[in-house]
Design a protein around this motif. Structure first.
Motif, PDB file in Angstrom:
ATOM      1  N   PRO A  12       0.813  -1.258   0.083  1.00  0.00           N
ATOM      2  CA  PRO A  12      -0.027  -0.125  -0.196  1.00  0.00           C
ATOM      3  C   PRO A  12       0.925   1.401  -0.157  1.00  0.00           C
ATOM      4  O   PRO A  12       0.655   2.460  -0.547  1.00  0.00           O
ATOM      5  CB  PRO A  12      -0.853  -0.226   1.363  1.00  0.00           C
ATOM      6  CG  PRO A  12      -0.772  -1.641   1.713  1.00  0.00           C
ATOM      7  CD  PRO A  12       0.593  -2.087   1.234  1.00  0.00           C
ATOM      8  N   CYS A  13       1.990   1.110   0.638  1.00  0.00           N
ATOM      9  CA  CYS A  13       2.858   2.384   0.733  1.00  0.00           C
ATOM     10  C   CYS A  13       3.325   2.745  -0.878  1.00  0.00           C
ATOM     11  O   CYS A  13       3.373   3.965  -1.196  1.00  0.00           O
ATOM     12  CB  CYS A  13       4.206   1.875   1.606  1.00  0.00           C
ATOM     13  SG  CYS A  13       3.675   1.730   3.209  1.00  0.00           S
ATOM     14  N   ILE A  14       3.700   1.803  -1.614  1.00  0.00           N
ATOM     15  CA  ILE A  14       4.213   2.081  -3.032  1.00  0.00           C
ATOM     16  C   ILE A  14       2.932   2.664  -3.872  1.00  0.00           C
ATOM     17  O   ILE A  14       3.138   3.572  -4.646  1.00  0.00           O
ATOM     18  CB  ILE A  14       4.938   0.840  -3.544  1.00  0.00           C
ATOM     19  CG1 ILE A  14       5.953   0.711  -2.724  1.00  0.00           C
ATOM     20  CG2 ILE A  14       5.132   0.910  -5.109  1.00  0.00           C
ATOM     21  CD1 ILE A  14       6.905  -0.715  -3.356  1.00  0.00           C
ATOM     22  N   LEU A  15       1.795   1.804  -3.815  1.00  0.00           N
ATOM     23  CA  LEU A  15       0.715   2.215  -4.472  1.00  0.00           C
ATOM     24  C   LEU A  15       0.309   3.641  -4.290  1.00  0.00           C
ATOM     25  O   LEU A  15      -0.146   4.544  -5.138  1.00  0.00           O
ATOM     26  CB  LEU A  15      -0.300   1.410  -4.303  1.00  0.00           C
ATOM     27  CG  LEU A  15      -0.082  -0.194  -4.798  1.00  0.00           C
ATOM     28  CD1 LEU A  15      -1.304  -0.954  -4.543  1.00  0.00           C
ATOM     29  CD2 LEU A  15       0.045  -0.160  -6.195  1.00  0.00           C
ATOM     30  N   MET A  16       0.346   4.032  -2.859  1.00  0.00           N
ATOM     31  CA  MET A  16      -0.239   5.342  -2.286  1.00  0.00           C
ATOM     32  C   MET A  16       0.907   6.462  -2.921  1.00  0.00           C
ATOM     33  O   MET A  16       0.403   7.442  -3.360  1.00  0.00           O
ATOM     34  CB  MET A  16      -0.033   5.460  -0.805  1.00  0.00           C
ATOM     35  CG  MET A  16      -0.564   6.738  -0.232  1.00  0.00           C
ATOM     36  SD  MET A  16      -0.256   6.971   1.494  1.00  0.00           S
ATOM     37  CE  MET A  16      -0.482   8.670   1.727  1.00  0.00           C
ATOM     38  N   SER A  17       2.165   6.218  -2.900  1.00  0.00           N
ATOM     39  CA  SER A  17       3.103   7.099  -3.613  1.00  0.00           C
ATOM     40  C   SER A  17       2.773   7.189  -5.198  1.00  0.00           C
ATOM     41  O   SER A  17       3.083   8.375  -5.565  1.00  0.00           O
ATOM     42  CB  SER A  17       4.547   6.428  -3.164  1.00  0.00           C
ATOM     43  OG  SER A  17       5.500   7.205  -3.816  1.00  0.00           O
ATOM     44  N   ALA A  18       2.467   5.882  -5.820  1.00  0.00           N
ATOM     45  CA  ALA A  18       2.318   6.190  -7.173  1.00  0.00           C
ATOM     46  C   ALA A  18       1.142   6.963  -7.455  1.00  0.00           C
ATOM     47  O   ALA A  18       0.982   7.770  -8.378  1.00  0.00           O
ATOM     48  CB  ALA A  18       2.165   4.787  -7.756  1.00  0.00           C
ATOM     49  N   ILE A  19       0.013   7.007  -6.800  1.00  0.00           N
ATOM     50  CA  ILE A  19      -1.189   7.673  -7.029  1.00  0.00           C
ATOM     51  C   ILE A  19      -1.071   8.925  -6.892  1.00  0.00           C
ATOM     52  O   ILE A  19      -1.362   9.717  -7.616  1.00  0.00           O
ATOM     53  CB  ILE A  19      -2.450   7.026  -6.153  1.00  0.00           C
ATOM     54  CG1 ILE A  19      -2.832   5.548  -6.454  1.00  0.00           C
ATOM     55  CG2 ILE A  19      -3.546   8.073  -6.366  1.00  0.00           C
ATOM     56  CD1 ILE A  19      -3.771   4.865  -5.488  1.00  0.00           C
TER      57      ILE A  19
END
Length: 522
Positions: free
Chosen positions: A422-429
């Protein structure tokens, strides 16, 4: 608004009876205010931590050097509780390397000379083409739009700033209401926090779309709104524990000890919150290490470097985005090679401008002593290290309020190890959100890279062999080049094949449709 419930560690940190506490204004006494130019870097770091904690926190060597300490602070508790971010007096790594290593300093000077030479070459080329002294910054200046657009940007930014300032009195109201109304007050506070962030996003999106703001005012407003949201959330989380779990200075296990004396027992004053909103950090503390005075030459140096970086970035943007849309495969291949040449340089210079020049400029003006806004990402042997070291400002926030919360929430070993997803996906979004602001379209190349190759490479555990470092730089070169190429193609396709702009067209790629459409006509 209520932070996650904190567990008291059994291992208590020993506090020396004779040690003094940090000064109320956040300026630690003693060695913390010593100029780093006159002392050894490692000795300044150790003395700074000791002074910032008032001598009351016993840190291990490893935890002191990376700026983190575990709950409880001693070796036995290290790794069992959350690791707290401890701010220490230190220069940015480029500044420290230039100061301590004459070889690196010479290479850095040579790099700056090459950048200035490239700017002068562009000026000379533009002057020859215009047959008069001239420099073509139209690609950069057009990003600001007419003068009244900058005024509109200021009018949009002002309510965002005022809303961020109103977070403090709203928090004080909740502090008063919590012991009287309990969960009712907590629920109302959480609803207000969610509503504040939702409305702030809506205001930014509506302002950019309906006021048709140019690219630079758009990205400034998007970044500022994101900064206010992250900072206000950090203030609420770090002070909420003081309301939910009252502590005293005599407690051997509590926030006052966990944070090395940088957090006080009571909620910080409005002046501390105002300083935090301006400071180059996303993690709230009541007291930060401060340098004794503002150094005018440092301010001037960072300001000049900011101007040079912006000029060079504008030249790169002109070279990359100045190409027109084409159906010729040879020209497409040439454009991709151009993106390979300029793409990584553009990413590096943008990071250098914001994480080094801009952040150090504000750090110097505010006497903020902890200048480690990034780490030595160029020495990484894995993408997980790169993600952690590239932007420490955002990494520290995600680690403190997303990653560690997920690690504590999910005790299942499988879910616990997947907390980074979720950390990587949140950063990407949020990267896509920031890129949408100036470009006005969403081409989820960055999101796909993060969610596929990024996750796989993050989970990869390579050896420390130097060949992995080569692979990291090759991967960055290919990934950034592909991303820049796709964005340039989509940007030019939307100019060549215009359509009515709406929510659907914002998310639908157009460069393939435009390519085959023009190919059919020809």
């Amino acid at each position: 608004m209520a932070p996650s419930k904190r567990r008291r560690s059994k291992a208590a940190t020993k506090v020396h009876a004779s040690s003094s506490q940090p000064e109320a204004n956040g300026v630690p006494p003693g060695p913390t205010t010593t100029s780093a130019e006159d002392t050894n870097v490692e000795s300044v770091i150790s003395a700074s931590i000791n002074a910032a904690s008032g001598g009351g926190v016993r840190l291990t060597r490893s935890s002191s050097l990376d700026g983190y300490v575990s709950e409880g602070g001693d070796r036995k508790s290290e790794g069992k509780g959350k690791r707290k971010r401890i701010f220490i007096a230190r220069d940015s790594i480029l500044t420290a390397l230039c100061r301590d290593d004459p070889n690196f300093r010479s290479l850095y000077h040579a790099f700056m000379v090459m950048v200035v030479t490239a700017i002068l070459y562009s000026m000379l080329k533009d002057s020859v083409e215009a047959a008069s002294p001239h420099i073509d910054f139209r690609m950069f200046t057009s990003g600001f739009g007419p003068p009244h657009q900058s005024l509109i940007m200021l009018l949009v930014w002002t309510p965002l700033q005022m809303a961020a300032l109103l977070v403090y009195p709203a928090f004080k109201v909740w502090e008063w209401a919590h012991p009287r109304f309990g969960r009712v007050a907590d629920s109302a506070a959480i609803v207000m926090m969610i509503a504040y962030n939702f409305l702030a996003h809506c205001v930014v999106v509506a302002s950019i779309v309906h006021l048709d703001l140019p690219s630079i005012p758009s990205v400034v407003i998007a970044l500022e709104q994101l900064r206010f949201s992250l900072k206000s959330y950090s203030f609420i989380r770090e002070n909420g524990v003081k309301v939910l779990r009252p502590w005293s200075k005599d407690d051997e296990d509590g926030p006052h000890i966990w944070y090395g004396g940088q957090m006080e027992v009571t909620v910080g004053s409005f002046s501390k919150y105002l300083y935090f909103l301006l400071a180059p950090t996303l993690i709230y503390r009541d007291n930060y290490p401060r340098i004794p005075r503002v150094r005018p030459l440092r301010v001037l140096s960072h300001f000049i470097k900011c101007c040079i970086s912006l000029a060079f970035v504008s030249i790169i943007v002109k070279e990359v985005f100045g190409a027109s849309f084409t159906q010729d495969w040879q020209l497409l291949a040439k454009m991709f090679l151009s993106c390979m040449l300029w793409g990584l340089i553009l990413q590096f210079m943008a990071g250098y401008f914001f994480l080094h020049c801009w952040s150090n400029l504000f750090g110097e003006l505010l006497r903020f002593a902890d200048r480690q806004f990034y780490s030595d990402w160029w020495t990484c042997n894995s993408f997980s290290q790169f993600y952690r070291k590239w932007n420490l400002l955002v990494h520290d926030w995600i680690k403190a309020y997303v990653y560690q919360d997920l690690k504590n929430k999910f005790k299942n070993p499988v879910f616990n190890k997947m907390a980074f997803v979720p950390c990587i996906l949140m950063s990407a979004i949020y990267h896509e959100y920031v890129l949408w602001a100036p470009l006005r379209f969403v081409l989820p190349v960055l999101l796909l890279q993060y969610s596929t190759f990024g996750l796989l490479l993050f989970a990869l555990k390579p050896s420390s062999h130097s060949s992995w470092n080569y692979l990291i730089h090759v991967g960055l070169q290919v990934g950034v080049s592909l991303m820049v190429f796709c964005y340039v193609m989509e940007f030019n396709a939307r100019i060549t094949c215009p359509k009515e702009e709406n929510a659907v067209n914002t998310f639908v790629p157009r460069f393939l449709e435009c390519y085959f459409k023009n190919l059919t006509k020809s």
